[in-house]
Design an enzyme around this catalytic site. Structure first.
Site, mmCIF file in Angstrom:
data_model
loop_
_atom_site.group_PDB
_atom_site.id
_atom_site.type_symbol
_atom_site.label_atom_id
_atom_site.label_comp_id
_atom_site.label_asym_id
_atom_site.label_seq_id
_atom_site.Cartn_x
_atom_site.Cartn_y
_atom_site.Cartn_z
ATOM 1 N N ASN A 53 0.807 -1.222 0.000
ATOM 2 C CA ASN A 53 0.000 0.000 0.000
ATOM 3 C C ASN A 53 0.840 1.272 0.000
ATOM 4 O OD1 ASN A 53 -2.404 -1.480 0.050
ATOM 5 N ND2 ASN A 53 -2.407 -1.593 2.293
ATOM 6 N N LYS A 80 3.775 4.113 -1.136
ATOM 7 C CA LYS A 80 4.158 4.788 -2.361
ATOM 8 C C LYS A 80 5.526 4.294 -2.842
ATOM 9 C CE LYS A 80 5.262 9.474 -3.936
ATOM 10 N NZ LYS A 80 4.798 9.212 -5.304
ATOM 11 N N LYS A 114 6.122 2.047 -5.789
ATOM 12 C CA LYS A 114 6.213 0.786 -6.528
ATOM 13 C C LYS A 114 6.661 1.003 -7.970
ATOM 14 C CE LYS A 114 1.964 0.044 -5.174
ATOM 15 N NZ LYS A 114 1.863 0.957 -4.018
ATOM 16 N N THR A 118 7.930 3.846 -9.120
ATOM 17 C CA THR A 118 9.180 4.602 -9.076
ATOM 18 C C THR A 118 10.377 3.679 -8.951
ATOM 19 O OG1 THR A 118 8.026 6.460 -8.032
ATOM 20 C CG2 THR A 118 10.424 6.432 -7.869
ATOM 21 N N ARG A 127 18.441 1.797 -15.246
ATOM 22 C CA ARG A 127 19.672 1.023 -15.221
ATOM 23 C C ARG A 127 19.830 0.197 -16.492
ATOM 24 N NH1 ARG A 127 20.064 -1.626 -9.118
ATOM 25 N NH2 ARG A 127 21.019 0.172 -8.091
ATOM 26 N N TRP A 129 -13.412 3.482 -11.273
ATOM 27 C CA TRP A 129 -14.371 4.505 -10.853
ATOM 28 C C TRP A 129 -14.363 5.714 -11.782
ATOM 29 C CZ3 TRP A 129 -10.136 3.210 -7.735
ATOM 30 C CH2 TRP A 129 -9.109 4.134 -7.696
#
Length: 225
Positions: A63, A65, A67, A69, A77, A121
């Site tokens: 959950n 922040k 992932k 990035t 790389r 949504w």
């Protein structure tokens, strides 16, 4: 060239003991040097026995922040090494201009496909969401099977799995088709247990504090996009 040492090496009982001992302020300089020399010997021995190369299945979930990035760091790389990379973006519809500009320097190495239309949504059309996810998965399979691409990033595919847009069985079957030296990264919260079991590397980002949830701060340039 810098070589990253797997974190698992530090779980070796002898290394753990050595770490505890060198943290002691009672060691003399000579004792400290000998402890660190022994630690290096143990880690060098384990690295020497390690498999030199293997295509990895990598899962970034949780959950917290970061992932996508973290996955983009691996993309950078790979591009820096001259490898060809493919990115297929599920759910989200498009990347921000800053990210597009950053990756434009590698247009000859990078294939990027933003194939979602937003979260359910926002679209409010499940059938269209299912169709978009299926199309994105078929495109992903092209890159997974293609030996020319060293790294494939499937961004937010875990969300598509969680929402039932894709089935875990079809994703696992697709991953079986990758060449032995290819890396595949799958991001998004809620990764299914079967995918984490299949993966070689799983990282779970844990949410501790978040500026939007805790302070009502909107997404900001350079941080979220």
């Amino acid at each position: 060239m810098k070589s990253d040492t797997p974190q698992e090496l530090n779980s070796d009982p002898e290394i753990s003991r050595l770490i505890d001992e060198v943290m002691s302020s009672s060691l003399s300089d000579e004792q400290y040097r000998k402890k660190m020399q022994r630690r290096k010997e143990v880690q060098d021995q384990r690295i020497a026995k390690a498999i030199p190369e293997k295509g990895l299945i990598i899962v970034n979930t949780g959950n917290g922040k970061g992932k996508t990035t973290a996955a983009l760091g691996m993309v950078m790389r790979s591009l820096g090494h001259g490898y060809k990379v493919a990115i297929v973006q599920f759910i989200k519809g498009a990347w921000e201009p800053s990210e597009k500009r950053a990756f434009s320097h590698w247009s000859d190495q990078l294939e990027f496909h933003a194939m979602g239309e937003g979260f359910t949504w926002e679209t409010q059309d499940r059938d269209r969401d299912l169709d978009k996810a299926s199309t994105a998965w078929n495109k992903s399979l092209e890159f997974i099977r293609n030996p020319d691409f060293k790294l494939v990033l499937l961004d937010e595919i875990n969300i598509a799995l969680k929402l039932g847009y894709l089935q875990i069985e079809q994703v696992l079957a697709g991953l079986e088709q990758k060449p032995p030296d290819k890396h595949v990264i799958l991001t998004g919260r809620g990764a299914p247990p079967a995918l984490m079991e299949k993966a070689d590397l799983v990282t779970e980002m844990t949410l501790v504090k978040h500026p939007f949830r805790d302070q009502g701060v909107k997404a900001q340039a350079g941080i979220e996009y």
